[in-house]
Structure formats: C-alpha cells, structure tokens
Design a protein around this motif. Structure first.
Motif, PDB file in Angstrom:
ATOM      1  N   ILE A  29      -2.805  71.068  36.503  1.00  0.00           N
ATOM      2  CA  ILE A  29      -2.573  70.367  37.763  1.00  0.00           C
ATOM      3  C   ILE A  29      -1.645  71.174  38.645  1.00  0.00           C
ATOM      4  N   ASN A  30      -0.565  71.635  38.022  1.00  0.00           N
ATOM      5  CA  ASN A  30       0.425  72.416  38.750  1.00  0.00           C
ATOM      6  C   ASN A  30      -0.213  73.599  39.463  1.00  0.00           C
ATOM      7  N   SER A  31      -1.026  74.380  38.750  1.00  0.00           N
ATOM      8  CA  SER A  31      -1.571  75.574  39.385  1.00  0.00           C
ATOM      9  C   SER A  31      -2.691  75.247  40.357  1.00  0.00           C
ATOM     10  N   VAL A  32      -3.418  74.166  40.084  1.00  0.00           N
ATOM     11  CA  VAL A  32      -4.472  73.757  41.015  1.00  0.00           C
ATOM     12  C   VAL A  32      -3.853  73.371  42.365  1.00  0.00           C
ATOM     13  N   VAL A  33      -2.793  72.572  42.315  1.00  0.00           N
ATOM     14  CA  VAL A  33      -2.190  72.102  43.564  1.00  0.00           C
ATOM     15  C   VAL A  33      -1.481  73.268  44.271  1.00  0.00           C
ATOM     16  N   LEU A  34      -0.852  74.122  43.479  1.00  0.00           N
ATOM     17  CA  LEU A  34      -0.233  75.322  44.046  1.00  0.00           C
ATOM     18  C   LEU A  34      -1.286  76.178  44.759  1.00  0.00           C
ATOM     19  N   PHE A  35      -2.458  76.298  44.120  1.00  0.00           N
ATOM     20  CA  PHE A  35      -3.537  77.071  44.719  1.00  0.00           C
ATOM     21  C   PHE A  35      -3.944  76.487  46.061  1.00  0.00           C
ATOM     22  N   VAL A  45       9.009  73.341  51.063  1.00  0.00           N
ATOM     23  CA  VAL A  45       8.319  74.594  51.348  1.00  0.00           C
ATOM     24  C   VAL A  45       8.997  75.724  50.566  1.00  0.00           C
ATOM     25  N   PHE A  46      10.318  75.679  50.513  1.00  0.00           N
ATOM     26  CA  PHE A  46      11.095  76.695  49.799  1.00  0.00           C
ATOM     27  C   PHE A  46      10.751  76.673  48.303  1.00  0.00           C
ATOM     28  N   ILE A  47      10.693  75.475  47.730  1.00  0.00           N
ATOM     29  CA  ILE A  47      10.344  75.364  46.311  1.00  0.00           C
ATOM     30  C   ILE A  47       8.914  75.852  46.077  1.00  0.00           C
ATOM     31  N   PHE A  48       8.008  75.510  46.999  1.00  0.00           N
ATOM     32  CA  PHE A  48       6.627  76.002  46.883  1.00  0.00           C
ATOM     33  C   PHE A  48       6.592  77.526  46.874  1.00  0.00           C
ATOM     34  N   LEU A  49       7.327  78.157  47.807  1.00  0.00           N
ATOM     35  CA  LEU A  49       7.312  79.621  47.890  1.00  0.00           C
ATOM     36  C   LEU A  49       7.865  80.245  46.613  1.00  0.00           C
ATOM     37  N   LYS A  50       8.930  79.627  46.063  1.00  0.00           N
ATOM     38  CA  LYS A  50       9.513  80.120  44.815  1.00  0.00           C
ATOM     39  C   LYS A  50       8.505  79.991  43.669  1.00  0.00           C
ATOM     40  N   ALA A  51       7.809  78.837  43.629  1.00  0.00           N
ATOM     41  CA  ALA A  51       6.834  78.607  42.558  1.00  0.00           C
ATOM     42  C   ALA A  51       5.673  79.586  42.675  1.00  0.00           C
ATOM     43  N   LYS A  81       5.818  82.591  43.962  1.00  0.00           N
ATOM     44  CA  LYS A  81       6.337  83.884  43.526  1.00  0.00           C
ATOM     45  C   LYS A  81       6.309  83.947  41.996  1.00  0.00           C
ATOM     46  N   GLY A  82       6.699  82.850  41.366  1.00  0.00           N
ATOM     47  CA  GLY A  82       6.671  82.785  39.908  1.00  0.00           C
ATOM     48  C   GLY A  82       5.258  82.954  39.366  1.00  0.00           C
ATOM     49  N   GLN A  83       4.311  82.295  40.018  1.00  0.00           N
ATOM     50  CA  GLN A  83       2.907  82.360  39.599  1.00  0.00           C
ATOM     51  C   GLN A  83       2.375  83.788  39.704  1.00  0.00           C
ATOM     52  N   ILE A  84       2.771  84.486  40.777  1.00  0.00           N
ATOM     53  CA  ILE A  84       2.305  85.862  40.966  1.00  0.00           C
ATOM     54  C   ILE A  84       2.963  86.783  39.939  1.00  0.00           C
ATOM     55  N   LYS A  85       4.240  86.526  39.649  1.00  0.00           N
ATOM     56  CA  LYS A  85       4.915  87.320  38.608  1.00  0.00           C
ATOM     57  C   LYS A  85       4.232  87.141  37.269  1.00  0.00           C
ATOM     58  N   GLN A 127       2.770  87.381  29.446  1.00  0.00           N
ATOM     59  CA  GLN A 127       3.492  86.825  28.297  1.00  0.00           C
ATOM     60  C   GLN A 127       4.807  86.165  28.688  1.00  0.00           C
ATOM     61  N   ALA A 128       5.384  86.616  29.805  1.00  0.00           N
ATOM     62  CA  ALA A 128       6.737  86.195  30.139  1.00  0.00           C
ATOM     63  C   ALA A 128       6.815  84.723  30.529  1.00  0.00           C
ATOM     64  N   VAL A 129       7.961  84.121  30.227  1.00  0.00           N
ATOM     65  CA  VAL A 129       8.240  82.781  30.732  1.00  0.00           C
ATOM     66  C   VAL A 129       9.124  82.966  31.959  1.00  0.00           C
ATOM     67  N   ILE A 130       8.616  82.575  33.109  1.00  0.00           N
ATOM     68  CA  ILE A 130       9.348  82.824  34.355  1.00  0.00           C
ATOM     69  C   ILE A 130       9.814  81.514  34.965  1.00  0.00           C
ATOM     70  N   PRO A 131      11.099  81.199  34.797  1.00  0.00           N
ATOM     71  CA  PRO A 131      11.595  79.957  35.388  1.00  0.00           C
ATOM     72  C   PRO A 131      11.756  80.096  36.900  1.00  0.00           C
ATOM     73  N   VAL A 132      11.553  79.001  37.605  1.00  0.00           N
ATOM     74  CA  VAL A 132      11.755  78.998  39.048  1.00  0.00           C
ATOM     75  C   VAL A 132      13.202  78.595  39.318  1.00  0.00           C
TER      76      VAL A 132
END
Ligand SMILES: [K+]
Ligand SMILES: [K+]
Lengths: 479, 479
Positions: free
Chosen positions: A389-395, B354-360, B362-366, B372-377
């Motif tokens: 859900i998280n990645s779908v909505v993010l997308f 919007v700021f949290i979305f942009l951070k998330a 960025k995390g998704q792209i990382k 393998q990495a766990v990337i906290p926002v």
C-alpha cells in the motif's frame, strides 16, 4: 554484468525489428511507392546491428535478472533510434526530432503523432508505424510479466508496484513456456480483430494496421481522422471490445480462455475496471446530450468510444473531443491518468493502484470508526500488505508530481495550461491524444523541438513505469 | 457523551462571538452607520444562545477527548450560522446563501468574498468580517494543538496526520497553560503588526482589520482592491513578513521567542518552507519579467507578495495574477495546494506532508540502489514511522481526489476548468482567491448558489483537515 551477453540478446530484438522493416519494405515494393529505399536501407542497418553480436558472441542460455532488465530497457531505447530511421530517410514531414518522437511514440504504444497528413505516407511506412506498436506491445508483456518481477531483491521495490497483486500471487509467469502461451493470446487477439474488421468493411491493409494498434493499445491510424473516417458503428463496436480486452492482464485473459477459476469474471480488479468504465461512459453521455449531440444514441456512441479509447490508453478517436464541455474533458483526463489494468499493454498509472488506494482509504476511514480494530486491506481473498500500500500510494503521488513538473516545463515553453497538462497526461500515460492543441483529431506537429523532446522522455518514463527508467541511471545498482 | 457539557462549552464560544459582535456594534454606533441595528440584533441572539447553557448547566472542568472534539467542530459550524446573521440582517449584496458563504469563508480563514463592493459596507460590518478571521484563527490553534492530538486511540488515525511530527514529539501542547502562552504569541503578533501598519501609513481601523486577516491567514480586506489599494512597499513588506510568520507552527514561534533549542532556525520543516518559498518567488519573478512587468523590481515585488500570500493561504493581493502567464499560475496553484506548516493558522494540505512525501520518495529511490539496506526516513534526528508515511501519502492522494471531485462538480454546473479547479484549490486550502472568474482582485459573486454551497462545504472540509469533518458523520464512533 556480461556486456557481450546483453548485446547478443539486444541483437535478437534488432532482428525482430529488421524482420518487420523487411515486411514493410515488401509492401512498399509491391506498391512501387517512395517507401522502398528508406525501408531497404533501414532494414540493412538494423539487420547488421542484429547479426553482428549473434555471430561473434557464443550462445548463453542463462540470463541474470539484472541482465534481463538491461536487455529490455536498452532494447527499447535502441529500438526507438533504429525505428526512426525509415521516417528520417523518407523525409516529408519528418525532421530528426519529429522522426524520433514518432518512433518513441510508436514503441511505447503512445500513438501521439506529429503527422498532419498520415494518408500521404507510403503504405510500407504506414505499416512500419503500426508494426512499432505491435513490437512495443510484445516488449511490454515481456517487461511487465518477466523482467520487473525478476529483479532479485529490487523486486521488493519494483514488482510490488508493477504487477497486479493478483498476478503476482496467482500466476507463475516467469517461465518462458507460460510467456509464450501469453504471446499466443496476444497474436490470437490480433488475428481475430483483423478478421472482424475485414468483415465489417475495412480493407485487409487497414484491418491489420488497426488491429496492431488496438491490441498494443497504440492508437496510430492509417487515416487522418482516425476511426472517424470509417464512420461505421460495427467497426467502432469491434474496436471498443478489443480495446477493452487489451486493457486486461494478459495472464488473466489466458486463464479465462483455458477455463481456470481465476478469470476475468471473478477478478475484483476487472470488475472495478468494468464498472468505472461504465460510470465514465454514462457521465459523459449525459454531459454530451443536448450540449454537443442532440440524440441519445449519438451521445452514447461517441462517449463510449472516446472513454474506452482513453481509459485503455489506445487513443483512437471517432470524434473531436477537444470541443466537448469541461466536465467531459475532466472525466476523460481522469481515465487517461488512471488507465487500465497492470499486466496489459495499456499505459499510465494502472487502475490496480487506484483500486488499492481506494481500498486503503476505506480501511483508514473504518479505522476512524473502530480505532482499536486491525483492519486489513483485502482484494478478493488476498490481504494487501502495508508495504505494498505504502509504495502504491507513494507511486501515485510521484506520478502526479511528474505530471505537474512536465506540465510546468511545457507552460514555460509558452503553451497553454490545458495543452501542457493534457499532452503530459497523454504521453506519460502512453495514451496519445490530449486536448487543446493536441486534441483527439489533431496532432503534435505544432509543438516545438524542446517540447517534443520533453514529451519523448515522458513517454519512456511512463512506459517503463518511472522507476524502471530511473533504475537505469543508478550506476551503483549495476555493480 | 454529555450533551449538556458540550452545550456549555459551545455557549462560551458563542459568548466570544457575541463579544466581538458587540465591539463591531460599538464601531457602527460611533459612526452612526447602517450596521447598528443588524449588529445589535445579532449580538442579542448570539448572547442568548451563549448565556442559556452557561446559566443552566453546572460548571464541569473535565472534558473527555471526544467531547472536546465535538465542542470545537460544532462550535465552528454553529459560529458559521450565527456569524452570518449580521450580513443577512444588513442585506445589501448578501442573500441567504451568500451571507453563509461569507461567514464560512470568514471563520475558516479562507477569505473568499462574494462582495463586489467591500468599501460600501458599514465599518462595523467590516470589522465583524475581520473578527471572524481572528476568532477562526484562535479556533484553529485550539483544534490543531489540543483537540486533534487528544482523540484517544483515534489519535493514531488523526493526529499523526494532523500534527507536524516535530510538534507531536517535542512539545507538550495539550496543557492549557501552554495553550494560553501560544495564544499570547497569536495576540502579540497581531498587536505588533497593527503598530507597524499604522506607522507605515494605514489608518488604525485598516491596520487592525488587516492585522486580524494576516495573523489568521484569512485575507479579507477593507478595500475593494485588497493591499493593491495602499500601493505601498513598506506595507507590503510588513504583510509579507507577518504572513510568512503566521505560516509557521505557533508552538515553534513560541519556543523561538523563549530561546529554546528547537526553534525556527533549526527546524528542517521551516527550512524547507523558506527554501520552497524563495524558489517559488524566483521562478515567478523570472516568468513575469518582460512578459507582465518591464522592470525586475516590479516583477520581484508582485511575485514575492503573491507567492507568499498564496503559500501561506492568506490570499491578500497586490496585483491581478489572473492575467499572469500559465507558468506563474501553475506555480501559485502548487503553493495553494502545498500551503504552509502544520500548527499554524494556514490551511491546505500542509507542507509537512509534502516534505514527508519527498523524504519517503528519496528513501524509495535509495532502496532501488541498495535493495538490501533498511533506509529509515528521518526528519532532523527523528525517524518517521512507516505508519505515519503511509497515512501522510494516503492523505495527499485523498486531498487530490477531493480536489478533482469538487472541480468536476463545478464544471458540471457549467464553469470553465480553470475557475472550477482554482476555486476548489483556493477553498479547500482556505486560501481565498483563485484564477479565472475568481481571480486575486476579483470575487465569488458571480457563482451560483449550488456552487457557493459546494465551496462552503469544501472550505469546512479543508479547515477540519478532511478526516476531522468526516469523523462527525461517523455515528458509530460516538457510542
Ligand atoms: K496509446
Ligand atoms: K485565506
């Protein structure tokens, strides 16, 4: 990463292209038209690029997942360059940028054209235009059903967004055997549509071209006024049915044909797709009646064709929807953004994601009523994980952000907001026609080179589901 | 649920309203204008409604969380009805629907007006218009800083969306003492702005009215052409600074004044707010230069005022931005949707999300690069949980969906797309002016009653952060 192996596979894709360019050449040769030399030269160049690695690189049967990804994405990009050769060599309305735009538009099955006079093209070139759609459609099926789900650990990031959860869990697509069968469905749909269109009065040539463009949800027509030029209800009904079918997951179509339990009649996503389409048609029909068309039958005829055409991202037109009222335009833009099912040849955000969003929203609202309850999001009898859900909505938000940025770039080039927004929506969704300057019976010829380059990139971005293209630029992931 | 307790608290809010209506009456009385009788009658009616439960219901100090929620939401809705009385009794341009719209617009600090000739109003009525903003602003501070975070288990669903995570974790707002101090900041900002505006040449009356409208990010002006009518750079600069400040979390403003470590200079959200605003101003300035204004200084003057005015959702105007190029319009629409910080009086989606979305993102792209990495926002040194990200992004899509549906309803009523979309964005974001028919120096007077009713509902929806209003309709949660 074995570059030579990758080159060998890309070579095979080039040979597929070469084969279709050769058929196009034969058509031009038969008609003795001006497409002969451009197509012959293009065939030779593409053939050489295809044969070279095939001769020098030894056969390898095993392909690593990341190599498979690179093969498909690079094949797509290289095909776009080679595919533009016939246009470039033919000349006419084609400049370098315009030839490339038309080629990207063809392979990504967008169907946005820069041509004012399609009918002036030689038959061989016309056939090559439609062939690009059809090859692109094969590419989509391979990309979405094999490559994306196979990206190892990155699968977590990609395939969960790319594939309908239904598909991911209920089908084993990754075996080549299964894929071959699915391609049979793809060929079968095409053949059936050719026959029906021929029966309802199209010439064999037109029937083949339009069937190619339908099943790939491409939208290139051999006529200047698209499907409107045939002015035939049976032809329109046939195309509506095949557009709708081409918007369904191809694996699901296959399992329906083989009478499996999971089929298009039991799938909640197909049900949503069907109901949403019907609602869209009803709303537009009511809006058009009395405002644009005086009779209900006309309103229904044009509303249903245009809504299905845009929601499946095919982009055929049987009317000029640019002059429709804002309400209808907004409904059609919504469908251009939502689009059809994952696993089909259609483009865009994919309605699977919208469906998952709506389910998650329903869950969130239920949580307001029962704060203590744990409310899982279900589709059919499958639970969708928080992670999906998280990645779908993010997308979805990312998609809308790119939509906004590209619209902004086009307005910076001086275009009006409706043209900028609808052209972007039509290109990132691989739908084709928009509104304003780029309306359903109009074309992209008036746009400047920078605009065409932006939109070409946006088409590729949409086709490779955004992250699929972004991945290419992430050097670190290729080590 | 103790209804009588709720009524008693609502009564106290009514008394606050009555007090301001009485002040308005005194102003009209002093000027011997036609506002006297309408204001006096409204005062008496509101006073009675306020005193009645205060006399008959015994004092209760403890208020359950859900009761607190109902007190605020019902107070808001009732205030909108009572607040429209002076307009309705005065008549003039006000019909029933228009008076209600103006009142909702006032309390929600939207500042969208149906008046063609503001200056024709008696001074008392003008003061009452601004007072609604100022009372609404107090309501927002109470709602966002006390009520939303206090909704028991529903807190998980609501407050995580409503409150900047910074605020949620670093401040203990829920004590009344702290709230009182924050209200002192609110009053302090207002007083300071009154003094500065007076110094820079406004009359005391105008200074008070505009200070009320600034600190509440409301936007009602006493002039037909808003701030443009003063044509004064010092006044515009003063208002820009106070609009910007009013877009910051009030708790953060307070802790900055008391020299705490967490202040507006160390907050990553304020940094994003500042940088985004600067980028917006630069883009619009470049776009205006040569196209609308010939000098750089003029372009900067009008760009900076309009961008800050819309990004803080104040809605004052020093120029007619309706005639600006599409690029500038899109930038301003973006800011109208993103808006300013949570915990301020500003409206809209809130840039925290919007700021949290942009951070998330960025995390998704990382994650694509390092599967393998766990990337906290992270924001600052706080980790944002998956759960928060999930609901923030869900909220964004839901917000956009409501934006779309309301736009669609307005186009169904026959309005053009730009008017429909920008009016919706301006109302759900509590910003005020849009483009098209409802431009920055124009008003909502030409809209039909159905459109005004839709937009009134949308204003309340935006003010109560959507879920805050939806909760009211969920009977089950009140058992
Ligand atoms: K298409
Ligand atoms: K406002």
């Amino acid at each position: 990463m074995r570059l030579h192996v990758i080159l060998r596979y890309i070579g095979m894709v080039m040979l597929l292209n070469a084969a279709f360019i050769f058929i196009s050449f034969l058509i031009s040769f038969y008609h003795r038209d001006s497409g002969q030399l451009p197509l012959l030269f293009s065939f030779l160049i593409t053939l050489l690029w295809g044969i070279f690695p095939l001769v020098f690189v030894p056969k390898t049967t095993n392909l690593f997942n990341k190599e498979g990804y690179l093969v498909v994405v690079l094949s797509w990009i290289l095909s776009c360059f080679f595919g533009s050769l016939p246009f470039l060599l033919y000349g006419g309305e084609f400049t370098f940028v315009k030839a490339l735009f038309e080629s990207v538009s063809g392979y990504t099955t967008t169907g946005a054209s820069i041509l004012n006079n399609v009918e002036a093209l030689p038959k061989g070139i016309l056939f090559w235009r439609s062939s690009m759609h059809w090859i692109g459609g094969v590419g989509i099926v391979v990309f979405v059903l094999i490559v994306l789900p196979s990206l190892g650990k990155a699968q977590m990031t990609l395939s969960k967004m790319e594939i309908s959860p239904l598909a991911q869990e209920d089908f084993k697509f990754r075996t080549r055997k299964m894929l071959n069968i699915i391609l049979v469905v793809y060929v079968g749909l095409t053949a059936l549509e050719v026959i029906l269109l021929k029966i309802f009065g199209m010439s064999l040539f037109d029937a083949i071209n339009h069937a190619f463009a339908t099943v790939a949800t491409g939208g290139f027509s051999t006529k200047n006024t698209s499907i409107a030029s045939f002015n035939s209800v049976p032809i329109e009904l046939t195309i509506i049915v095949f557009m709708f079918l081409s918007g369904i997951h191809f694996g699901l179509l296959y399992s329906t044909l083989t009478l499996k339990k999971k089929n298009i009649f039991t799938s909640p996503i197909v049900r949503y797709y069907f109901i949403a389409t019907i609602i869209g048609i009803v709303l537009v029909t009511f809006n058009l009646h009395g405002k644009v068309y005086s009779s209900w039958s006309e309103s229904l005829r044009y509303a249903s064709f245009q809504v299905v055409s845009l929601s499946t991202t095919t982009g055929f037109a049987n009317a000029d929807s640019s002059i429709w009222p804002p309400f209808s335009i907004l409904i059609i833009l919504f469908f251009t953004i939502q689009c059809a099912c994952a696993g089909s040849t259609s483009g865009g955000m994919k309605l699977d994601r919208v469906f998952i969003f709506l389910k998650a929203l329903k869950g969130q609202i239920k949580k307001l009523q029962h704060p203590q309850a744990v409310i899982p999001v279900r589709i059919g009898n499958k639970t969708i994980s928080e992670d999906i859900i998280n990645s779908v909505v993010l997308f979805i938000v990312f998609y809308i952000l790119i939509l906004f940025i590209s619209t902004l770039l086009l307005t910076a080039l001086g275009y009006d907001t409706l043209t900028s927004f609808s052209a972007t929506a039509a290109c990132i969704g691989n739908a084709g026609p928009g509104f304003g300057l780029v309306g359903s019976l109009s074309n992209y010829s008036t746009l400047s080179n920078p605009a065409l380059i932006i939109l070409s990139f946006v088409m590729l971005l949409g086709r490779l589901e955004i992250f699929g293209l972004l991945l290419l630029f992430m050097v670190k992931s290729w080590r």
